[in-house]
Design an enzyme around this catalytic site. Structure first.
Site, PDB file in Angstrom:
ATOM      1  N   ARG A 272      57.546 102.966  -3.245  1.00  0.00           N
ATOM      2  CA  ARG A 272      57.663 103.065  -1.791  1.00  0.00           C
ATOM      3  C   ARG A 272      58.645 102.048  -1.199  1.00  0.00           C
ATOM      4  NH1 ARG A 272      55.358 106.761  -3.623  1.00  0.00           N
ATOM      5  NH2 ARG A 272      53.388 107.691  -2.962  1.00  0.00           N
ATOM      6  N   ARG A 273      59.685 101.751  -1.930  1.00  0.00           N
ATOM      7  CA  ARG A 273      60.719 100.847  -1.402  1.00  0.00           C
ATOM      8  C   ARG A 273      62.081 101.539  -1.322  1.00  0.00           C
ATOM      9  NH1 ARG A 273      59.513  94.769  -3.815  1.00  0.00           N
ATOM     10  NH2 ARG A 273      57.251  94.976  -4.022  1.00  0.00           N
ATOM     11  N   GLY A 274      62.098 102.858  -1.471  1.00  0.00           N
ATOM     12  CA  GLY A 274      63.335 103.603  -1.315  1.00  0.00           C
ATOM     13  C   GLY A 274      64.263 103.581  -2.506  1.00  0.00           C
ATOM     14  N   LEU A 275      63.770 103.149  -3.672  1.00  0.00           N
ATOM     15  CA  LEU A 275      64.655 103.032  -4.826  1.00  0.00           C
ATOM     16  C   LEU A 275      65.102 104.393  -5.337  1.00  0.00           C
ATOM     17  CD1 LEU A 275      62.945 100.105  -6.764  1.00  0.00           C
ATOM     18  CD2 LEU A 275      64.974 100.041  -5.303  1.00  0.00           C
ATOM     19  N   LEU A 276      64.186 105.359  -5.425  1.00  0.00           N
ATOM     20  CA  LEU A 276      64.586 106.702  -5.846  1.00  0.00           C
ATOM     21  C   LEU A 276      65.607 107.283  -4.878  1.00  0.00           C
ATOM     22  CD1 LEU A 276      64.441 109.298  -7.471  1.00  0.00           C
ATOM     23  CD2 LEU A 276      62.370 109.911  -6.223  1.00  0.00           C
TER      24      LEU A 276
ATOM     25  N   VAL B 272      63.903 109.380 -14.608  1.00  0.00           N
ATOM     26  CA  VAL B 272      63.667 108.772 -13.300  1.00  0.00           C
ATOM     27  C   VAL B 272      62.300 108.087 -13.285  1.00  0.00           C
ATOM     28  CG1 VAL B 272      63.471 109.176 -10.823  1.00  0.00           C
ATOM     29  CG2 VAL B 272      65.069 110.542 -12.191  1.00  0.00           C
ATOM     30  N   THR B 273      62.291 106.791 -13.119  1.00  0.00           N
ATOM     31  CA  THR B 273      61.036 106.049 -12.995  1.00  0.00           C
ATOM     32  C   THR B 273      61.192 104.924 -11.984  1.00  0.00           C
ATOM     33  OG1 THR B 273      61.431 104.277 -14.631  1.00  0.00           O
ATOM     34  CG2 THR B 273      60.648 106.401 -15.488  1.00  0.00           C
ATOM     35  N   VAL B 274      60.084 104.565 -11.373  1.00  0.00           N
ATOM     36  CA  VAL B 274      59.990 103.363 -10.553  1.00  0.00           C
ATOM     37  C   VAL B 274      58.746 102.625 -11.021  1.00  0.00           C
ATOM     38  CG1 VAL B 274      59.728 102.400  -8.240  1.00  0.00           C
ATOM     39  CG2 VAL B 274      61.134 104.443  -8.577  1.00  0.00           C
TER      40      VAL B 274
ATOM     41  N   TYR C 213      60.424 115.907  -4.894  1.00  0.00           N
ATOM     42  CA  TYR C 213      61.849 116.202  -4.784  1.00  0.00           C
ATOM     43  C   TYR C 213      62.241 117.185  -3.687  1.00  0.00           C
ATOM     44  CZ  TYR C 213      62.323 113.494  -9.032  1.00  0.00           C
ATOM     45  OH  TYR C 213      62.305 112.467  -9.939  1.00  0.00           O
TER      46      TYR C 213
ATOM     47  N   PHE D  52      64.059 118.181 -20.024  1.00  0.00           N
ATOM     48  CA  PHE D  52      65.132 117.207 -20.279  1.00  0.00           C
ATOM     49  C   PHE D  52      64.930 115.963 -19.410  1.00  0.00           C
ATOM     50  CE2 PHE D  52      66.559 120.383 -17.210  1.00  0.00           C
ATOM     51  CZ  PHE D  52      66.994 119.629 -16.142  1.00  0.00           C
TER      52      PHE D  52
END
Length: 416
Positions: A91-95, A83-85, A124, A416
């Protein structure tokens, strides 16, 4: 323009690996050999990315995993990783978008839970994850530990048996059965695939420079393997021409107390080694108290390890066993709608049943707090004192601890 989130195709996989490296601040160069090695082990229907005008700016993947629960049963888990942005698109809601879609698919598949290892603690919890296991790493000053450095093998006090040197091929052959035996007796163990064993023993493309470790296997009196250790050692000497070497444990799996005692004694008795780093262990690991002088072990790291997201309350709580018999009604809040509801847990040492009910609750809690209780690690009394769960009935938190907590803390050994 809107940002697009979707699964990647084969032609986009090299760029997905590169962008993932960018997010983790690793050199953003991906070779053809790495792509060829990794691609067959990624289900591209579960490898996602976000795109801004065709440019990849975020990565995400999931895969099937087993997770051992209390009593040795396996839970079907949706493991979240990669998981990366990119720093240009935070802060654009991608996650939120990637995670929400993947968790919905996992719920639809019937997975009991989702798992991940969090790079940062604060991220999380808002998605319903909670830390279900913790880790500790010690450094041992073996010159102060109190062992007889003339030791040359397991003694009768340590269970007899013998220790023999091995290689990666032998660990790949005997290690999986030992790992499965460990998972049957300890909650929090995530399954290892053949790919995992290959990567852990140098039998796969080295994403990072590979240093071949040393391996040793402990065999009981019957000749059956009961544990193994993989370790590295540096070659430092001080100005007085005295050895000052550090041994780093990469992996130590033991399924009997005798194997555990003997393997730790072994790594602390190798010539020239003056310090041992234990690697990530359970916080209640035996290793400090195995030393004649436990003060020789100093904590280097203590932190959260496996994060759990309950997707189906009965599927998480019915397969496990409980310390005693009892009943608990849980009112679970889940803003995402995956696992919310009121459930009656009827527990016993043989197992439990967990069914939806409408009766008055004993405890009211968010799904993230439920995750911290699921494998027996956290105290409901402590959570109540923190104001993170509500006791709807007096004494309910203490009763929950009697039912849910375990004599040994869960241990998750693999990132992992």
């Amino acid at each position: 323009m809107s940002l697009e989130v979707r699964a990647v195709d084969e032609s986009e996989f090299p760029e997905w690996l590169r962008v993932r490296r960018v997010g983790f601040l690793v050199q953003p160069v991906v070779s053809e050999e790495e792509v060829a090695d990794r691609l067959p082990h990624h289900d591209l229907s579960r490898v996602f990315a976000a795109f801004d005008q065709g440019r990849m700016v975020a990565t995400y993947r999931s895969f099937d995993q087993t997770l051992s629960t209390v009593g040795g049963a396996d839970l079907a888990a949706n493991a979240v990783s990669g998981v990366t942005v990119s720093p240009t698109h935070r802060r654009r809601g991608l996650l939120s978008r990637m995670l929400a879609g993947d968790l919905a698919a996992a719920k639809e598949r019937g997975d009991a839970c989702a798992t991940l290892v969090a790079a940062e603690y604060p991220i999380y919890g808002r998605f319903g994850f909670g830390p279900a296991s913790w880790l500790t790493e010690w450094t041992i000053d073996v010159t102060r530990a109190g062992f007889d450095r003339r030791w040359s093998g397991p003694t009768a006090e340590e269970g007899g048996g013998r220790i023999e040197l091995a290689d990666g091929a032998q660990i790949r052959k005997e290690g999986p059965a030992l790992h499965r035996r460990l998972a049957a007796s300890r909650a929090g163990i995530t399954g290892r695939t053949q790919r995992g064993w290959d990567m852990g023993t140098g039998n796969a493309y080295p994403v990072e420079p590979w240093t071949e470790p040393f391996y040793a296997v402990y065999r009981g009196d019957s000749g059956e393997a009961e544990g193994y250790v993989a370790y590295l050692a540096d070659g430092k000497w001080n100005e007085g021409k005295q050895p000052h070497n550090t041994l780093r444990v990469r992996d130590l799996v033991a399924v009997t107390p005798a194997a555990e005692r003997a393997l730790w004694r072994y790594v602390c008795s190798i010539d020239w080694i003056t310090r041992v780093r234990t690697g990530y262990r359970a916080p209640d690991d035996l290793v400090p108290l195995l030393l004649p002088d436990p003060r020789a072990a100093r904590v280097l790291t203590h932190a959260d390890m496996l994060w759990l997201r309950v997707l189906d309350v009965p599927k998480v709580f019915e397969p496990r066993t409980y310390a005693t018999e009892g009943t608990l009604v849980l009112d679970v809040k889940d803003a995402a709608g995956f696992a919310g509801g009121r459930f009656r847990l009827d527990a016993s040492p043989q197992g439990g049943t967990c069914t939806p009910v409408s009766s008055a609750p004993d405890l009211v809690l968010d799904v993230a707090e439920l995750a911290t209780l699921a494998l027996g690690d956290e105290s409901a009394v402590r959570l109540a004192a923190l104001g993170r769960i509500e006791e709807a009935k007096d004494g309910a938190a203490a009763r929950a601890d009697l039912l849910l907590r375990t004599s040994r803390r869960p241990w998750s050994m693999d990132v992992f």
